[in-house]
Design an enzyme around this catalytic site. Structure first.
Site, PDB file in Angstrom:
ATOM      1  CE  LYS A  57      -3.842  -2.470   1.963  1.00  0.00           C
ATOM      2  NZ  LYS A  57      -4.868  -2.685   2.974  1.00  0.00           N
ATOM      3  CD  GLN A  80      -3.706  -4.384   6.081  1.00  0.00           C
ATOM      4  OE1 GLN A  80      -4.002  -3.321   5.547  1.00  0.00           O
ATOM      5  NE2 GLN A  80      -3.750  -5.514   5.415  1.00  0.00           N
ATOM      6  CG  ASP A 104      -9.986  -0.468   4.471  1.00  0.00           C
ATOM      7  OD1 ASP A 104      -9.526  -0.896   3.403  1.00  0.00           O
ATOM      8  OD2 ASP A 104      -9.392  -0.533   5.569  1.00  0.00           O
TER       9      ASP A 104
HETATM   10  N1  L34 Z   1      -8.231  -2.661   6.669  1.00  0.00           N
HETATM   11  N2  L34 Z   1      -7.391  -4.748   6.157  1.00  0.00           N
HETATM   12  C1  L34 Z   1      -7.909  -3.586   5.745  1.00  0.00           C
HETATM   13  N3  L34 Z   1      -8.113  -3.307   4.438  1.00  0.00           N
HETATM   14  C2  L34 Z   1      -7.810  -4.213   3.489  1.00  0.00           C
HETATM   15  O1  L34 Z   1      -8.078  -3.960   2.203  1.00  0.00           O
HETATM   16  C3  L34 Z   1      -7.246  -5.422   3.874  1.00  0.00           C
HETATM   17  N4  L34 Z   1      -6.829  -6.379   2.969  1.00  0.00           N
HETATM   18  C4  L34 Z   1      -6.976  -7.794   3.322  1.00  0.00           C
HETATM   19  C5  L34 Z   1      -6.351  -8.001   4.703  1.00  0.00           C
HETATM   20  N5  L34 Z   1      -6.629  -6.909   5.632  1.00  0.00           N
HETATM   21  C6  L34 Z   1      -7.065  -5.687   5.241  1.00  0.00           C
HETATM   22  C7  L34 Z   1      -5.770  -6.243   2.150  1.00  0.00           C
HETATM   23  O2  L34 Z   1      -5.209  -5.182   1.942  1.00  0.00           O
HETATM   24  C8  L34 Z   1      -6.213  -8.490   2.222  1.00  0.00           C
HETATM   25  N6  L34 Z   1      -5.424  -7.436   1.593  1.00  0.00           N
HETATM   26  C9  L34 Z   1      -4.435  -7.660   0.617  1.00  0.00           C
HETATM   27  C10 L34 Z   1      -3.719  -6.618   0.049  1.00  0.00           C
HETATM   28  C11 L34 Z   1      -2.728  -6.852  -0.888  1.00  0.00           C
HETATM   29  C12 L34 Z   1      -2.451  -8.116  -1.286  1.00  0.00           C
HETATM   30  C13 L34 Z   1      -3.148  -9.172  -0.734  1.00  0.00           C
HETATM   31  C14 L34 Z   1      -4.137  -8.941   0.207  1.00  0.00           C
HETATM   32  C15 L34 Z   1      -1.353  -8.329  -2.265  1.00  0.00           C
HETATM   33  O3  L34 Z   1      -0.561  -7.450  -2.514  1.00  0.00           O
HETATM   34  N7  L34 Z   1      -1.247  -9.544  -2.841  1.00  0.00           N
HETATM   35  C16 L34 Z   1      -0.223  -9.909  -3.796  1.00  0.00           C
HETATM   36  C17 L34 Z   1       0.818 -10.816  -3.178  1.00  0.00           C
HETATM   37  C18 L34 Z   1       1.488 -10.264  -1.981  1.00  0.00           C
HETATM   38  C19 L34 Z   1       2.370 -11.291  -1.289  1.00  0.00           C
HETATM   39  O4  L34 Z   1       3.479 -11.513  -1.793  1.00  0.00           O
HETATM   40  O5  L34 Z   1       1.951 -11.847  -0.265  1.00  0.00           O
HETATM   41  C20 L34 Z   1      -0.897 -10.657  -4.917  1.00  0.00           C
HETATM   42  O6  L34 Z   1      -0.365 -10.656  -6.025  1.00  0.00           O
HETATM   43  O7  L34 Z   1      -1.944 -11.284  -4.661  1.00  0.00           O
END
Ligand code: L34
Length: 283
Positions: A52, A96, A119
């Site tokens: 983020k 988060q 969010d």
């Molecule tokens: N308040 N909490 C709040 N807002 C959110 O929108 C989230 N979420 C979820 C968990 N808690 C939260 C996220 O940001 C899940 N989440 C989230 C954000 C980014 C990624 C996955 C989940 C992400 O960047 N995924 C990458 C891989 C990252 C890695 O290497 O682990 C992807 O390509 O899926």
């Protein structure tokens, strides 16, 4: 071979759109700021929060990071939120999740000013989504709608099945698909014959939190399959709730993990930060 829905690529396009809006605002002397609060040092949360902050840097949004210890009290966290609510230089506030057990997530979410709820988790935002009033859309479901539309898929009239009923994904996902004129069914752990229901789906969104649970037998030939799950095995390899190799040959289009829904969540958060500024001007 199914179309691979590249969330990584589509999120890049959206971030470029946001970057342009942020530049235009900068030319008018306006800066946009997101406050990101992380409690504790859960490794997955650290990765997501890090992504983020990177997206903020890329789009030109200022990020203010707050890293609170795992044993911070709810009162201390609420005091920080109150301070950020009152700070006119802060446009968006994100705490988060998950939070440590001694802190009430709902009290924290409801403490964030609805005007800064990027969010889209506040009851006011949820209510606005339900009734069709303007408000912040939760980033993950909103990102999924973008993935579907930008892949050229029309949702109108389609049989849409959502697996999972959380407040942050399943329920708002169902509302957004309904808003796009889909015919929507929501499944959950008490659903009697899950396979029979998912086999009706033209568009299947899976957010159940079980690694590789959904294999080809759950999928109708030619379905669009969206995988919200994210799990890490012992070797640090990521997978979703969908068994990609099994499901892919049967699908018309499918999202990978990583590189599918995750990056879209972040791109939509950036979009919501610009929306926050605009919303704040009208109040
Ligand atoms: N308040 N909490 C709040 N807002 C959110 O929108 C989230 N979420 C979820 C968990 N808690 C939260 C996220 O940001 C899940 N989440 C989230 C954000 C980014 C990624 C996955 C989940 C992400 O960047 N995924 C990458 C891989 C990252 C890695 O290497 O682990 C992807 O390509 O899926």
């Amino acid at each position: 071979m199914a179309i691979r829905i590249e969330g990584k690529v589509i999120s890049g396009i959206i971030k470029d759109e946001v970057k342009k809006s942020v530049e235009e605002l900068k030319n008018k002397g306006v800066e946009i700021t997101l406050a990101v609060i992380q409690v504790g040092d859960d490794p997955a949360s650290t990765v997501y929060v890090g992504n983020k902050k990177k997206a903020c840097a890329y789009t030109g949004i200022n990020s203010k990071a707050y890293n609170l210890p795992n044993d911070v009290t709810e009162q201390e966290l609420l005091a920080l939120i109150a301070e950020l609510n009152g700070d006119d230089s802060v446009n968006g506030i994100l705490v988060q999740l998950p939070l440590p057990k001694h802190i009430s997530e709902s009290r924290v979410i409801e403490a964030i000013s609805p005007k800064k709820d990027v969010d889209g988790f506040h009851v006011q935002s949820a209510g606005a989504l339900m009734t069709g009033e303007p408000g912040f859309l939760p980033c993950t479901p909103a990102g999924i709608i973008e993935l579907i539309k930008r892949t050229g898929i029309d949702i109108t009239g389609k049989e849409c099945v959502v697996v999972g009923r959380s407040n942050i994904v399943g329920k708002p996902m169902a509302m957004l698909l309904l808003r796009e004129n889909g015919t929507v069914t929501v499944c959950h752990s008490k659903t009697k014959d899950l396979r029979a229901v998912t086999n009706r789906a033209d568009i299947l969104v899976v957010a159940m939190g079980r690694p590789k649970f959904i294999d080809a037998s759950y999928i109708k030939e030619g379905a669009v399959v969206i995988d919200v799950g994210i799990h890490r095995n012992e070797n640090g390899k990521l997978c979703g709730d969908v068994d990609f190799d099994s499901a892919e040959p049967k699908a018309y289009a499918i999202t990978p993990v990583p590189g599918g829904v995750g990056p879209m969540t972040i791109a939509m958060l950036m979009k919501n930060c610009v929306e926050a500024y605009k919303l704040q001007q009208t109040l």
